[in-house]
Design a protein around this motif. Structure first.
Motif, PDB file in Angstrom:
ATOM      1  N   SER A  88       0.845  -1.183   0.000  1.00 64.28           N
ATOM      2  CA  SER A  88       0.000   0.000   0.000  1.00 64.28           C
ATOM      3  C   SER A  88       0.882   1.233   0.000  1.00 64.28           C
ATOM      4  CB  SER A  88      -0.951  -0.003   1.208  1.00 64.28           C
ATOM      5  OG  SER A  88      -1.905   1.031   1.093  1.00 64.28           O
ATOM      6  N   GLY A  89       0.278   2.391   0.109  1.00 68.39           N
ATOM      7  CA  GLY A  89       1.013   3.644   0.115  1.00 68.39           C
ATOM      8  C   GLY A  89       0.021   4.780   0.242  1.00 68.39           C
ATOM      9  N   ARG A  90       0.515   6.004   0.104  1.00 69.15           N
ATOM     10  CA  ARG A  90      -0.356   7.167   0.174  1.00 69.15           C
ATOM     11  C   ARG A  90      -0.666   7.667  -1.227  1.00 69.15           C
ATOM     12  NH1 ARG A  90      -1.755   8.888   4.876  1.00 69.15           N
ATOM     13  NH2 ARG A  90      -0.547   8.352   6.743  1.00 69.15           N
ATOM     14  N   PHE A  91      -1.901   8.123  -1.400  1.00 65.06           N
ATOM     15  CA  PHE A  91      -2.354   8.625  -2.698  1.00 65.06           C
ATOM     16  C   PHE A  91      -1.732   9.982  -2.990  1.00 65.06           C
ATOM     17  CE2 PHE A  91      -5.468  11.533  -4.715  1.00 65.06           C
ATOM     18  CZ  PHE A  91      -5.407  11.012  -6.000  1.00 65.06           C
ATOM     19  N   GLU A  92      -1.241  10.138  -4.211  1.00 66.44           N
ATOM     20  CA  GLU A  92      -0.738  11.418  -4.691  1.00 66.44           C
ATOM     21  C   GLU A  92      -1.550  11.808  -5.912  1.00 66.44           C
ATOM     22  OE1 GLU A  92       3.416  11.276  -5.434  1.00 66.44           O
ATOM     23  OE2 GLU A  92       3.932  10.505  -3.441  1.00 66.44           O
ATOM     24  N   PRO A  93      -2.222  12.963  -5.878  1.00 65.94           N
ATOM     25  CA  PRO A  93      -3.064  13.368  -7.013  1.00 65.94           C
ATOM     26  C   PRO A  93      -2.271  13.437  -8.311  1.00 65.94           C
ATOM     27  CG  PRO A  93      -3.478  14.754  -5.102  1.00 65.94           C
ATOM     28  CD  PRO A  93      -2.277  13.930  -4.773  1.00 65.94           C
ATOM     29  N   ARG A  94      -2.950  13.087  -9.393  1.00 60.82           N
ATOM     30  CA  ARG A  94      -2.361  13.156 -10.734  1.00 60.82           C
ATOM     31  C   ARG A  94      -3.219  14.068 -11.598  1.00 60.82           C
ATOM     32  NH1 ARG A  94       1.234  11.175  -8.307  1.00 60.82           N
ATOM     33  NH2 ARG A  94       2.273   9.183  -8.665  1.00 60.82           N
ATOM     34  N   SER A  95      -2.632  14.671 -12.582  1.00 58.40           N
ATOM     35  CA  SER A  95      -3.378  15.531 -13.497  1.00 58.40           C
ATOM     36  C   SER A  95      -3.951  14.697 -14.627  1.00 58.40           C
ATOM     37  CB  SER A  95      -2.461  16.614 -14.079  1.00 58.40           C
ATOM     38  OG  SER A  95      -1.534  16.034 -14.991  1.00 58.40           O
ATOM     39  N   ARG A  96      -4.827  15.317 -15.401  1.00 58.52           N
ATOM     40  CA  ARG A  96      -5.402  14.632 -16.563  1.00 58.52           C
ATOM     41  C   ARG A  96      -4.324  14.267 -17.577  1.00 58.52           C
ATOM     42  NH1 ARG A  96     -10.368  12.378 -15.866  1.00 58.52           N
ATOM     43  NH2 ARG A  96     -11.980  13.887 -15.330  1.00 58.52           N
ATOM     44  N   ASP A  97      -3.202  14.988 -17.548  1.00 58.56           N
ATOM     45  CA  ASP A  97      -2.137  14.756 -18.532  1.00 58.56           C
ATOM     46  C   ASP A  97      -1.149  13.694 -18.080  1.00 58.56           C
ATOM     47  OD1 ASP A  97      -3.196  16.780 -20.150  1.00 58.56           O
ATOM     48  OD2 ASP A  97      -2.084  18.331 -19.059  1.00 58.56           O
ATOM     49  N   ALA A  98      -1.352  13.145 -16.909  1.00 56.37           N
ATOM     50  CA  ALA A  98      -0.423  12.132 -16.407  1.00 56.37           C
ATOM     51  C   ALA A  98      -0.445  10.893 -17.293  1.00 56.37           C
ATOM     52  CB  ALA A  98      -0.783  11.749 -14.972  1.00 56.37           C
ATOM     53  N   ALA A  99       0.676  10.215 -17.367  1.00 53.19           N
ATOM     54  CA  ALA A  99       0.756   8.989 -18.154  1.00 53.19           C
ATOM     55  C   ALA A  99      -0.209   7.953 -17.604  1.00 53.19           C
ATOM     56  CB  ALA A  99       2.180   8.444 -18.115  1.00 53.19           C
ATOM     57  N   PRO A 100      -0.778   7.101 -18.491  1.00 52.54           N
ATOM     58  CA  PRO A 100      -1.733   6.085 -18.033  1.00 52.54           C
ATOM     59  C   PRO A 100      -1.212   5.241 -16.875  1.00 52.54           C
ATOM     60  CG  PRO A 100      -1.711   6.182 -20.421  1.00 52.54           C
ATOM     61  CD  PRO A 100      -0.602   7.088 -19.948  1.00 52.54           C
ATOM     62  N   ALA A 101       0.079   4.947 -16.884  1.00 53.56           N
ATOM     63  CA  ALA A 101       0.642   4.108 -15.824  1.00 53.56           C
ATOM     64  C   ALA A 101       0.606   4.792 -14.466  1.00 53.56           C
ATOM     65  CB  ALA A 101       2.079   3.723 -16.180  1.00 53.56           C
ATOM     66  N   ASP A 102       0.502   6.124 -14.465  1.00 50.78           N
ATOM     67  CA  ASP A 102       0.480   6.867 -13.205  1.00 50.78           C
ATOM     68  C   ASP A 102      -0.926   7.106 -12.686  1.00 50.78           C
ATOM     69  OD1 ASP A 102       3.251   7.089 -13.149  1.00 50.78           O
ATOM     70  OD2 ASP A 102       3.236   8.910 -14.367  1.00 50.78           O
ATOM     71  N   ARG A 103      -1.922   6.762 -13.461  1.00 47.25           N
ATOM     72  CA  ARG A 103      -3.308   6.971 -13.051  1.00 47.25           C
ATOM     73  C   ARG A 103      -3.777   5.820 -12.163  1.00 47.25           C
ATOM     74  NH1 ARG A 103      -6.330  10.006 -16.651  1.00 47.25           N
ATOM     75  NH2 ARG A 103      -5.097  11.678 -17.581  1.00 47.25           N
ATOM     76  N   VAL A 104      -4.848   6.048 -11.432  1.00 47.29           N
ATOM     77  CA  VAL A 104      -5.442   4.965 -10.640  1.00 47.29           C
ATOM     78  C   VAL A 104      -6.614   4.371 -11.417  1.00 47.29           C
ATOM     79  CG1 VAL A 104      -4.708   5.923  -8.441  1.00 47.29           C
ATOM     80  CG2 VAL A 104      -6.937   6.558  -9.360  1.00 47.29           C
ATOM     81  N   HIS A 105      -6.823   3.083 -11.242  1.00 47.85           N
ATOM     82  CA  HIS A 105      -7.911   2.417 -11.958  1.00 47.85           C
ATOM     83  C   HIS A 105      -9.251   2.656 -11.282  1.00 47.85           C
ATOM     84  CE1 HIS A 105     -10.111  -0.546 -14.299  1.00 47.85           C
ATOM     85  NE2 HIS A 105     -10.577  -1.038 -13.165  1.00 47.85           N
ATOM     86  N   ALA A 106      -9.236   2.865  -9.973  1.00 45.14           N
ATOM     87  CA  ALA A 106     -10.514   2.949  -9.255  1.00 45.14           C
ATOM     88  C   ALA A 106     -10.409   3.884  -8.063  1.00 45.14           C
ATOM     89  CB  ALA A 106     -10.942   1.554  -8.787  1.00 45.14           C
ATOM     90  N   LEU A 107     -11.548   4.479  -7.741  1.00 44.91           N
ATOM     91  CA  LEU A 107     -11.730   5.217  -6.502  1.00 44.91           C
ATOM     92  C   LEU A 107     -12.779   4.468  -5.682  1.00 44.91           C
ATOM     93  CD1 LEU A 107     -12.036   8.894  -7.838  1.00 44.91           C
ATOM     94  CD2 LEU A 107      -9.948   7.653  -7.212  1.00 44.91           C
ATOM     95  N   ILE A 108     -12.446   4.130  -4.451  1.00 40.71           N
ATOM     96  CA  ILE A 108     -13.374   3.415  -3.569  1.00 40.71           C
ATOM     97  C   ILE A 108     -13.541   4.239  -2.296  1.00 40.71           C
ATOM     98  CG2 ILE A 108     -13.851   1.274  -2.327  1.00 40.71           C
ATOM     99  CD1 ILE A 108     -11.981  -0.167  -4.271  1.00 40.71           C
ATOM    100  N   PHE A 109     -14.776   4.601  -1.988  1.00 39.33           N
ATOM    101  CA  PHE A 109     -15.043   5.456  -0.832  1.00 39.33           C
ATOM    102  C   PHE A 109     -16.003   4.751   0.107  1.00 39.33           C
ATOM    103  CE2 PHE A 109     -17.194   8.909   1.458  1.00 39.33           C
ATOM    104  CZ  PHE A 109     -16.101   9.660   1.888  1.00 39.33           C
ATOM    105  N   ASP A 110     -15.574   4.568   1.361  1.00 39.69           N
ATOM    106  CA  ASP A 110     -16.397   3.913   2.374  1.00 39.69           C
ATOM    107  C   ASP A 110     -17.156   4.989   3.152  1.00 39.69           C
ATOM    108  OD1 ASP A 110     -17.533   2.563   4.468  1.00 39.69           O
ATOM    109  OD2 ASP A 110     -15.734   1.416   4.993  1.00 39.69           O
ATOM    110  N   ALA A 111     -18.435   5.142   2.827  1.00 37.01           N
ATOM    111  CA  ALA A 111     -19.287   6.140   3.482  1.00 37.01           C
ATOM    112  C   ALA A 111     -20.235   5.500   4.486  1.00 37.01           C
ATOM    113  CB  ALA A 111     -20.084   6.908   2.427  1.00 37.01           C
ATOM    114  N   THR A 112     -19.955   4.252   4.860  1.00 31.17           N
ATOM    115  CA  THR A 112     -20.891   3.529   5.733  1.00 31.17           C
ATOM    116  C   THR A 112     -21.066   4.187   7.095  1.00 31.17           C
ATOM    117  OG1 THR A 112     -19.081   2.075   6.420  1.00 31.17           O
ATOM    118  CG2 THR A 112     -20.510   1.282   4.642  1.00 31.17           C
ATOM    119  N   GLY A 113     -20.044   4.935   7.543  1.00 29.49           N
ATOM    120  CA  GLY A 113     -20.126   5.536   8.865  1.00 29.49           C
ATOM    121  C   GLY A 113     -20.630   6.965   8.879  1.00 29.49           C
ATOM    122  N   ILE A 114     -20.967   7.524   7.723  1.00 31.28           N
ATOM    123  CA  ILE A 114     -21.472   8.900   7.685  1.00 31.28           C
ATOM    124  C   ILE A 114     -22.852   8.944   8.348  1.00 31.28           C
ATOM    125  CG2 ILE A 114     -22.350  10.702   6.144  1.00 31.28           C
ATOM    126  CD1 ILE A 114     -20.026  10.176   4.308  1.00 31.28           C
TER     127      ILE A 114
END
Length: 476
Positions: A88-114
């Motif tokens: 694992s690691g910490r997320f670092e934001p990427r721009s729209r121009d970032a190379a495909p290899a630097d992008r993330v495939h998915a965003l997963i948000f756990d809102a069960t406790g809201i």
């Protein structure tokens, strides 16, 4: 029918023209292919207060070979990953121009406790930072709670707000990115559903809300053959969506009986032969000829399936259209569509259940339509029948639960079939473009959704209606 505009604007010359003229450029969706990895890359994990799903999410990501990286909103993710020995690691934001290899495939948000509306800011912070980092054909999955099961009105209010968030994300994301909301009860298993929404099999499913209850889910030993040993009936299997459903269920390991009318005998035989070639079953795949509009057909179908040893999955795909405005429609046209599209489903299920042909742990999956949700001019009979299918799923779910049978519906939008190819050009183009994906879906998109609902790991999903429409603007 081939979408020529989609092909043109994604060609080198067409891309240049589209950029110069400011034309919309729909993404060529990434769909499942046997010669390509189904999963991979990174998923960015975010959360509101008191998330409960980190262990379950990590289990799925590890199983499919994805790495979860923690957003600042999910400080508890890294300790969980360390405890499991996961990378694992910490997320670092990427721009729209970032190379495909630097992008993330998915965003997963756990809102069960809201638990109240002020806590929704955590969702803003996560998606504000992360949206630009998602790769093309990426995935957004938000987990929450069913508002009806919330402890108090404030929690129900905040959880209901997530639906607006997710549907808006699906419309803002573009580039073939989907966004879906999964509402879970305590003890619900998310494995099959998270796999589906992370995979290219869900390419045309976006803006949807799925509710998962606690149930006796069975985790398949082989997820690529999750339906191994199951027997499935697919009505209207000769061509189009029905043929694709039959083929995909077989690819997932099911033994398929394809049903259609005598008039479709040749097409049905060809479909079943092609399934046998793709997924050999030593002749166990079978064609069954019956006219489901006939009163005696349900009993005959039940008898044939009982003789084969029973059935585990029933897919009600057969349907007809007889289009006219209601003022010009004859009673015969009205009755025939209601009977084939709706009443026949009731008769068949009644016969299967009365004779215990549909086994415990079974699945009933009905094909509805967004016409049944939004209505459609010139299709009052069809829209009425498809809305009735939805009503039947909602009303039968609690009845069938006692027998450990789940019932759900898929509601396709514009799907590229022989039927839609016969539409007038303007109507066809409107159907293709009026959704977040900017294109029509394919029969396989409906088929893969049916296969997910039929999965043994989806036992907790019942009484749901899933639109397979690319997040169509109709009925949204």
């Amino acid at each position: 029918m081939k979408d020529r505009y989609l092909g043109f604007v994604n060609s080198p010359f067409g891309t240049s023209i589209a950029r110069t003229l400011g034309l919309p450029k729909p993404e060529v969706l990434r769909r499942h292919r046997a010669d390509q990895p189904e999963f991979g890359g990174m998923a960015t994990i975010g959360a509101g207060p008191s998330p409960v799903l980190f262990d379950a999410i990590l289990g799925v990501l590890s199983a499919v070979g994805m790495t979860g990286v923690a957003h600042d909103s999910a400080p508890g993710w890294l300790p969980v990953a360390a405890r499991h020995g996961a990378m694992s690691g910490r997320f670092e934001p990427r721009s729209r121009d970032a190379a495909p290899a630097d992008r993330v495939h998915a965003l997963i948000f756990d809102a069960t406790g809201i638990a109240e509306s002020g806590e929704l800011h955590a969702a803003y912070a996560f998606f504000h930072d992360a949206m630009r980092s998602v790769a093309r054909s990426g995935r957004i999955v938000v987990f929450g709670r069913a508002p009806s099961c919330s402890a108090n009105p404030r929690t129900a209010t905040a959880q209901r707000a997530l639906e607006g968030l997710v549907r808006s994300l699906g419309k803002e994301a573009r580039n073939g990115i989907t966004a879906n909301l999964v509402q879970i009860d305590d003890g619900a298993d998310i494995d099959a559903t998270l796999r589906f929404f992370l995979s290219p099999r869900s390419a045309y499913v976006s803006g949807q809300v799925v509710h998962i209850a606690a149930a006796g889910d069975v985790i398949p030993a082989d997820w690529s053959r999750a339906l191994a040993g199951k027997r499935a009936l697919v009505t209207g299997a000769a061509r189009g969506i029905g043929a694709s459903i039959a083929a995909v269920l077989a690819q997932h390991g099911a033994i398929v009986t394809g049903l259609d009318t005598e008039a479709a005998r040749d097409a049905l035989d060809q479909t079943m032969l092609s399934i046998e070639d793709l997924s050999p079953s030593n002749g166990a795949h079978a064609a069954l000829l019956a006219d489901i509009a006939m009163p005696e057909a349900a009993a005959e179908i039940a008898m044939a399936l009982a003789a084969a040893g029973g059935i585990d999955i029933v897919v009600h795909n057969a349907g007809i259209t007889r289009d006219k405005t209601i003022a010009r429609m004859s009673g015969e046209l009205w009755d025939s569509v209601i009977d084939v599209n709706l009443s026949a489903q009731e008769r068949i299920d009644d016969a299967l259940l009365a004779q215990n042909v549909l086994r415990a742990g079974g699945r009933i999956i009905a094909v509805s339509s967004i016409s049944g949700i939004a209505g459609n001019r010139g299709q009052t009979n069809y829209a009425t029948s498809k809305a009735g299918v939805i009503g039947r799923v909602l009303s039968m779910a609690p009845v069938l639960k006692a027998s450990d049978i789940a019932i759900n519906a898929v509601a396709p939008g514009f799907i590229e079939t022989q039927m839609t190819a016969r539409m007038p050009f303007g109507v066809r183009e409107a159907g293709r473009r009026l959704n977040s994906m900017g294109q029509g879906g394919l029969p396989v998109d409906v088929a893969e959704t049916v296969a997910w609902l039929a999965n043994p790991g989806s036992a907790g999903i019942t009484g749901n209606v899933l639109r397979v429409c690319g997040q169509s603007l109709l009925g949204a």
